[in-house]
Design an enzyme around this catalytic site. Structure first.
Site, PDB file in Angstrom:
ATOM      1  N   HIS A   1     149.959 145.653  11.253  1.00 25.87           N
ATOM      2  CA  HIS A   1     149.528 146.190  10.331  1.00 25.87           C
ATOM      3  C   HIS A   1     148.410 147.162  10.257  1.00 25.87           C
ATOM      4  O   HIS A   1     148.316 148.134   9.591  1.00 25.87           O
ATOM      5  CB  HIS A   1     149.059 145.207   9.358  1.00 25.87           C
ATOM      6  CG  HIS A   1     150.492 144.459   8.816  1.00 25.87           C
ATOM      7  ND1 HIS A   1     150.892 144.633   7.555  1.00 25.87           N
ATOM      8  CD2 HIS A   1     151.171 143.249   9.205  1.00 25.87           C
ATOM      9  CE1 HIS A   1     152.022 143.905   7.136  1.00 25.87           C
ATOM     10  NE2 HIS A   1     152.242 143.250   8.350  1.00 25.87           N
TER      11      HIS A   1
ATOM     12  N   ASP B   1     142.521 153.540   9.347  1.00 25.23           N
ATOM     13  CA  ASP B   1     143.611 152.757   8.723  1.00 25.23           C
ATOM     14  C   ASP B   1     144.892 152.739   9.200  1.00 25.23           C
ATOM     15  O   ASP B   1     145.270 153.972   9.340  1.00 25.23           O
ATOM     16  CB  ASP B   1     143.311 153.098   7.282  1.00 25.23           C
ATOM     17  CG  ASP B   1     143.274 151.673   6.311  1.00 25.23           C
ATOM     18  OD1 ASP B   1     143.813 150.586   6.649  1.00 25.23           O
ATOM     19  OD2 ASP B   1     142.366 151.833   5.093  1.00 25.23           O
TER      20      ASP B   1
END
Ligand code: ADQ
Length: 463
Positions: A160, A368
């Site tokens: 992720h 991110d």
């Protein structure tokens, strides 16, 4: 349809809407086929053995079609595995922050021990034709541990968070062992093509992997398929939350309180990867260089408490509080405060109302994996009068949304302030056109497509 077994560090009850990104995504995938979701519990159990498991018992709970299985860890194991190695080494390095990593030699033992323990506890719960989907950096070696116990299941892994370039990864003393562990999976998924390229470069340089075809890598005596599967949100679920009472109440309150202001919103976990001090500095520069925004532009920054047992998180909190206080002291008036900083989690049912009230969505992480807030902000806008997304070029989401969001480099204070000014001044026509394309993109690449394509690719392997 084979049963799906999902494994992640934390699990959540899929029937509750309180859960955020990963939980919503997995709940959707699990309820489609029924399944088992296995992870560690928030409880500590000091009687639990480590390694092979000793007395540790898996706690089982039914949640509709899904069985939730959790294991309580000993405090010592949790601290080494979660606080020490996962969040003290892997999280900072994978977010390119070598300066924040604490390479304590002891922690890797705890990380290995807990992964071995999880494999020992999971193995007896598995059926022969289960498909296993492992999530995130806490459990990278899980497939290798399961294989050591004889598992021949199809096992996939999804990362992720970003995968950094090879030379940054190589700063982790155990980098080779970690990356070799990925070859125990049948399929490895990344958030973006950038991450996938870093993987390919790493395994070619360090593992002398051969690439066979577009996405098949052969090294360490095994082959693994690796691809980008950008995660999305459930756009319809988000739209229906927006129609709910709580979201509508929030929207009405915001509109009433800020009738004469222009709202900017940021919603994040309080994490150093999210670029919060940089964002507040850019907002301050906006007020300094574009004074027409004073008494008008108002930043609401919600930052939920996160990993407070890791030192770097306490530092970022202090820095952010100091900056928000200074800007309010310098620019605030009796009837206007430039920044409202809230150190709390906003109820998920209220979030769409907050997003919708904001003319500008600020999503400016330093790094991110994807960033689902960017997609949620787009989903919550009124297509007839939408707000503008200001997005960091370093968020995985920039690969998909970069053409129609205003892309910024969050380290560039002036550039970010100028982009915010541009967003605040953008004419309605342009806002509509950009929003229409952004919405089409997040609809096409939604969470259903994410888990469907991942699981299809994983099962095709053995077809
Ligand atoms: P996170 O780093 O947690 O996730 P993100 O993708 O933004 O980041 O997801 C956060 C979720 O939590 C969103 O659904 C958001 O609405 C919610 N959230 C965040 N702050 C909140 C707050 N203050 N109050 C209420 N809700 C809040 C990791 C990776 C990301 C990746 C996701 C999913 O770091 O890059 O996109 O996993 O793969």
């Amino acid at each position: 349809m084979p049963r799906l077994v999902a494994v992640s560090n934390r699990i959540a009850d899929p029937r509750r809407t309180a859960a955020g990104g990963l939980a919503v995504a997995l709940a959707d995938a699990l309820s489609a086929s029924g399944g088992l979701w296995f992870g560690t519990s928030t409880q500590r159990d000091d009687r639990a053995g480590s390694d092979q498991g000793g007395e540790a018992k898996v706690h089982l709970q039914r949640a509709g079609e899904v069985t939730l299985a959790t294991l309580a860890l000993r405090r010592e194991d949790h601290d080494a595995y979660y606080v020490g190695y996962s969040n003290g080494v892997l999280w900072p390095v994978f977010h390119y922050r070598l300066d924040l990593a604490d390479f304590d030699a002891g922690d890797i033992d705890g990380y290995r021990r807990v992964n071995r323990l999880l494999a020992h506890k999971l193995m007896p719960m598995l059926r022969a034709d289960d498909v296993i989907w492992v999530h995130d950096y806490h459990v990278i070696p899980l497939a290798a541990e399961l294989r050591a116990l004889g598992s021949t299941h199809r096992i996939g892994f999804f990362l992720h968070i970003p995968l950094p370039p090879p030379l940054i990864l190589a700063a982790i003393p155990q980098h080779e062992w970690l990356m070799r562990s990925l070859f125990a999976y049948d399929l490895v998924g990344f958030q973006s093509n950038t991450d996938l390229r870093h993987f390919a470069r790493y395994v070619q340089a360090e593992g002398r992997a051969e690439q066979r075809g577009d996405d098949l890598f052969h090294a360490f005596g095994r082959s693994v398929r690796a691809r980008a599967f950008p995660i999305g949100i459930d756009v319809d679920e988000f739209a229906s939350l927006l129609q709910g009472r709580e979201a509508q109440e929030t929207l009405a309150t915001m509109r009433e309180q800020y009738a004469k202001r222009k709202l900017l919103v940021g919603v994040d976990r309080l994490d150093y990867s999210k670029g919060l001090p940089q964002r507040v500095r850019a907002f301050r520069r906006l007020l300094e260089r574009h004074p027409e925004n004073r008494m008008s532009a108002t930043l609401i920054q919600v930052a939920s408490p996160s990993r407070e047992d890791v030192d770097a998180y306490a530092d970022i909190r202090r820095e952010l509080e100091g900056l928000c206080g200074a800007i309010n002291g310098e620019y605030g008036e009796l009837d206007w405060m430039p920044v409202r900083y809230i150190h709390r989690t906003v109820a998920r049912r209220r979030l769409p109302g907050l997003y919708r009230a904001a003319r500008v969505g600020l999503v400016t992480p330093l790094r991110d994996g994807m960033n689902l807030v960017a997609k949620e902000y787009v989903a919550a806008q009124d297509p007839a009068d939408p707000g503008v997304l200001v997005l960091s070029r370093f968020a995985g989401a920039a690969e998909q949304l970069g053409d129609d969001a205003l892309l910024v480099n969050p380290y560039d204070t002036q550039g970010t302030a100028d982009a915010i000014q541009h967003a605040l001044r953008m004419p309605l026509d342009e806002r509509r056109t950009r929003h229409e394309r952004l919405l089409a993109c997040i609809r096409e690449h939604d969470v259903h497509r994410w888990h469907r394509t991942f699981l299809q690719t994983l099962t095709e392997e053995h077809a």
